[in-house]
Enzyme design. Structure first.
Site, PDB file in Angstrom:
ATOM      1  N   ASP A  72       2.607 -12.069 -13.440  1.00 21.11           N
ATOM      2  CA  ASP A  72       2.108 -10.877 -13.574  1.00 21.11           C
ATOM      3  C   ASP A  72       1.510 -10.484 -12.119  1.00 21.11           C
ATOM      4  O   ASP A  72       1.279 -11.273 -11.068  1.00 21.11           O
ATOM      5  CB  ASP A  72       1.223 -10.344 -14.652  1.00 21.11           C
ATOM      6  CG  ASP A  72       0.172 -11.436 -14.782  1.00 21.11           C
ATOM      7  OD1 ASP A  72      -0.580 -11.598 -13.702  1.00 21.11           O
ATOM      8  OD2 ASP A  72      -0.178 -11.799 -15.911  1.00 21.11           O
ATOM      9  N   LYS A  92       1.776  -5.859 -15.545  1.00 23.16           N
ATOM     10  CA  LYS A  92       0.313  -5.836 -16.148  1.00 23.16           C
ATOM     11  C   LYS A  92      -0.737  -5.532 -15.097  1.00 23.16           C
ATOM     12  O   LYS A  92      -1.346  -6.231 -14.262  1.00 23.16           O
ATOM     13  CB  LYS A  92      -0.033  -7.449 -16.672  1.00 23.16           C
ATOM     14  CG  LYS A  92      -0.988  -7.174 -18.064  1.00 23.16           C
ATOM     15  CD  LYS A  92      -1.438  -8.693 -18.453  1.00 23.16           C
ATOM     16  CE  LYS A  92      -1.286  -8.590 -20.018  1.00 23.16           C
ATOM     17  NZ  LYS A  92      -1.703  -9.773 -20.523  1.00 23.16           N
ATOM     18  N   ASP A  94      -7.976 -18.203 -15.065  1.00 24.82           N
ATOM     19  CA  ASP A  94      -7.953 -19.277 -15.941  1.00 24.82           C
ATOM     20  C   ASP A  94      -7.429 -18.527 -17.214  1.00 24.82           C
ATOM     21  O   ASP A  94      -7.459 -17.360 -17.426  1.00 24.82           O
ATOM     22  CB  ASP A  94      -9.253 -19.637 -16.457  1.00 24.82           C
ATOM     23  CG  ASP A  94      -9.027 -20.469 -17.661  1.00 24.82           C
ATOM     24  OD1 ASP A  94      -8.601 -21.745 -17.469  1.00 24.82           O
ATOM     25  OD2 ASP A  94      -9.665 -19.955 -18.563  1.00 24.82           O
ATOM     26  N   MET A 137     -13.003  -6.749 -14.304  1.00 17.79           N
ATOM     27  CA  MET A 137     -12.129  -5.598 -14.607  1.00 17.79           C
ATOM     28  C   MET A 137     -13.042  -4.407 -14.471  1.00 17.79           C
ATOM     29  O   MET A 137     -13.290  -3.539 -15.127  1.00 17.79           O
ATOM     30  CB  MET A 137     -11.275  -5.666 -15.773  1.00 17.79           C
ATOM     31  CG  MET A 137     -10.199  -6.445 -15.816  1.00 17.79           C
ATOM     32  SD  MET A 137      -9.289  -6.587 -17.568  1.00 17.79           S
ATOM     33  CE  MET A 137     -10.523  -8.064 -18.128  1.00 17.79           C
TER      34      MET A 137
HETATM   35  N1  SAH Z   1      -7.552 -14.683 -16.189  1.00 22.54           N
HETATM   36  C1  SAH Z   1      -8.310 -14.108 -14.869  1.00 22.54           C
HETATM   37  C2  SAH Z   1      -8.771 -12.648 -15.217  1.00 22.54           C
HETATM   38  C3  SAH Z   1      -8.007 -11.872 -15.607  1.00 22.54           C
HETATM   39  S1  SAH Z   1      -8.566  -9.960 -15.720  1.00 22.54           S
HETATM   40  C4  SAH Z   1      -9.362 -15.028 -14.586  1.00 22.54           C
HETATM   41  O1  SAH Z   1      -9.739 -15.927 -15.039  1.00 22.54           O
HETATM   42  O2  SAH Z   1      -9.845 -14.840 -13.328  1.00 22.54           O
HETATM   43  C5  SAH Z   1      -8.462  -9.400 -14.306  1.00 22.54           C
HETATM   44  C6  SAH Z   1      -9.817  -9.433 -13.555  1.00 22.54           C
HETATM   45  O3  SAH Z   1      -9.942 -10.480 -12.846  1.00 22.54           O
HETATM   46  C7  SAH Z   1      -9.504  -8.360 -12.331  1.00 22.54           C
HETATM   47  O4  SAH Z   1      -9.889  -7.053 -12.625  1.00 22.54           O
HETATM   48  C8  SAH Z   1     -10.695  -8.886 -11.385  1.00 22.54           C
HETATM   49  O5  SAH Z   1     -12.071  -8.511 -12.034  1.00 22.54           O
HETATM   50  C9  SAH Z   1     -10.824 -10.256 -11.819  1.00 22.54           C
HETATM   51  N2  SAH Z   1      -9.998 -11.099 -10.575  1.00 22.54           N
HETATM   52  C10 SAH Z   1      -8.923 -11.650 -10.575  1.00 22.54           C
HETATM   53  N3  SAH Z   1      -8.622 -12.403  -9.345  1.00 22.54           N
HETATM   54  C11 SAH Z   1      -9.543 -12.104  -8.781  1.00 22.54           C
HETATM   55  C12 SAH Z   1      -9.748 -12.402  -7.239  1.00 22.54           C
HETATM   56  N4  SAH Z   1      -8.914 -12.871  -6.548  1.00 22.54           N
HETATM   57  N5  SAH Z   1     -10.747 -11.537  -6.673  1.00 22.54           N
HETATM   58  C13 SAH Z   1     -11.793 -11.003  -7.480  1.00 22.54           C
HETATM   59  N6  SAH Z   1     -11.460 -10.484  -8.760  1.00 22.54           N
HETATM   60  C14 SAH Z   1     -10.298 -11.153  -9.287  1.00 22.54           C
END
Ligand code: SAH
Length: 476
Positions: free
Chosen positions: A247, A269, A302, A382
């Site tokens: 995604d 997504k 994760d 988010m």
């Molecule tokens: N499973 C993911 C989270 C998914 S929800 C994890 O463990 O990180 C999506 C949110 O993750 C985004 O809105 C943001 O808040 C955060 N996110 C994901 N990648 C990011 C990054 N490289 N830098 C900052 N925030 C990030």
């Protein structure tokens, strides 16, 4: 080829190590791993060797080396720091046709010892002909990272089926193809996961229907975006997958690491813009796995942290499809580390809470009394689009307006930007800097450490932006 590589059988056989120091100790350990009966010849022993001798694990012939020490040996190692003694050991070995290795002295040595990757019964020996031992060690380190620790178990499992498979396939070529698909497929993964029963059942099924490969789904965390932060397991699976479902959170740099001829499916997504509804993604995974494909479901961060990972595998579990979950570095950890913001700290925060700033039914539905307690860090996933409301809500529910707060955009990547400020200054700073998704918000006293602990500057060299850490004013 300057040396002929062999693997020597040493179980119960007499080997002699000359020297009683730390180098000798290392060699003794190795020989004992191979089951050798070791005699150490030295006037004195370091403590650990002395202990082994006391316990009867090795024999100690106290005294200076004498030629006769090699009379009964099948192999010898000279590990003294006296080149004359080492030379005498080498000569005595030569006279008796006993191979002698002189540590770090290729010239005097009758054989050299390789760098070893030990996944017994799988053992890999690496040698540069004694010329560049450091290079051999570097190669070894690469192999260590490439070959799962559990390959030993896999080799043991496969060995048990050797005769059955041989009987099943007369054709050598067919046998080879079969083994390849077993050792690189879900059966191997089941063994590695310690699920020997499932592996045996699949093996029986494959032997009955060799042309019907068993598929599996790998739900893999790809980390926050920097390819260096992938796990070994994630990288290995990326290089074996038949199909990849990814995604928008999965960085381009990461997709480049996926096996070139793997099929790539973008399943989208983004908030309010799901390219494929979750249910369709689930069905797609089920269908592909049933076709015998190795499906890689690559997720940002994760998979079990705001990743809907649980929902995706529930369907697989219900349908009896083999699956595995590989954790990734969640963006909270990635952002914290790369922005110099420890999530916990003895002085500032004894706990950390991960929440989502996503709106549900038009409001941010969070447990505010819990989130506004002192001495904790709150990380908001988010939360970019609701940042202003979030900061206001923290204050409204009792947090001081000058509580430090930060937002980290594209954490760990070359595009990372960090803004630090307070609950009252952060929203304007976000607007002014036009922070874009993905971004993560960190609230708590720990944020104040960023000014001292931030070490990552991101950015492509030459991009001209230099340090991307920007500090908003604390307070009004
Ligand atoms: N499973 C993911 C989270 C998914 S929800 C994890 O463990 O990180 C999506 C949110 O993750 C985004 O809105 C943001 O808040 C955060 N996110 C994901 N990648 C990011 C990054 N490289 N830098 C900052 N925030 C990030």
């Amino acid at each position: 080829m300057d040396y002929f590589p062999i693997f020597l059988k040493l179980q119960g056989r007499p080997c002699v190590v000359v020297g009683g120091g730390d180098v000798a100790l290392r060699k003794v350990r190795l020989l004992r791993q191979a089951g050798a009966r070791v005699t150490v010849v030295a006037p004195e022993l370091v403590a650990e060797l002395a202990e082994l001798a006391d316990q009867g694990e090795i024999a100690h012939r106290a005294g200076e080396f004498a030629e006769a020490d090699l009379d009964a040996a099948v192999l010898a190692i000279a590990a003294t720091d006296d080149r004359d003694v080492n030379r005498r050991v080498a000569a005595a070995g030569e006279a008796r046709r006993v191979p002698v290795n002189v540590v770090d002295d290729a010239e005097l040595s009758g054989y050299i010892t390789p760098a070893i990757v030990d996944r017994s019964p799988l053992v890999i020996a690496v040698s540069t002909g004694g010329g560049v031992p450091v290079l051999a060690r570097l190669v070894r380190a690469r192999l260590e990272s490439l070959i799962p620790a559990s390959f030993g178990a896999l080799a043991g499992f496969a060995a048990r089926f050797r005769d059955v498979v041989k009987a099943r396939f007369d054709d050598v070529e067919a046998r080879r193809t079969f083994w390849e698909s077993v050792l690189e497929g879900p059966i191997a993964d089941a063994v590695v996961a310690g699920n020997v029963e499932a592996a045996e059942a699949q093996m029986a099924q494959r032997l009955a229907e060799p042309d019907k490969p068993s598929g599996a789904v790998y739900l893999v965390g790809a980390g926050p975006g920097n390819p260096d932060l992938l796990t070994f397991r994630a990288l290995r699976l990326m290089q074996q997958a038949d199909v990849v479902l990814y995604d928008s959170l999965v960085a381009k740099e990461l997709l480049e690491l996926v096996r070139r001829d793997a099929e790539r499916v973008f399943v989208g997504k983004q908030r309010a813009n799901h390219t494929l509804p979750q249910e369709d993604i689930n069905q797609l995974m089920v269908r592909l796995a049933k076709e015998g494909k190795r499906v890689l479901r690559l997720k940002g961060g994760d998979p079990f942290t705001f990743g809907r990972g649980g929902e995706e595998i529930e369907e697989l579990a219900a349908r009896g499809i083999a699956f595995e979950v590989v954790p990734g570095i969640t963006s909270a950890s990635g952002a914290a580390a790369y922005a110099g913001i420890p999530l916990t700290h003895r002085d500032y925060a004894q706990s950390v809470t991960f929440v989502t700033g996503h709106k549900k039914d038009g409001s941010i539905d969070l447990d505010w009394p819990a989130l506004t307690r002192p001495q904790q860090t709150v990380v908001v996933y988010m939360g970019l689009s609701t940042a202003r409301e979030l900061c206001a809500a923290f204050i409204e529910h009792g947090k001081a307006a000058d509580t430090p707060a930060a937002i980290v955009e594209a954490a760990t990547t070359t595009r990372q930007r960090t803004l630090t400020g307070t609950l009252s200054t952060l929203p304007d700073a976000i607007d002014a800097a036009a922070i874009k998704s993905p971004a993560i918000i960190i609230v708590g006293e720990v944020v104040s450490l960023a000014s001292r602990l931030a070490w990552y500057r991101g950015g492509n060299p030459g991009a001209g932006e230099g340090s991307k850490v920007q500090n908003g004013e604390r307070g009004e």
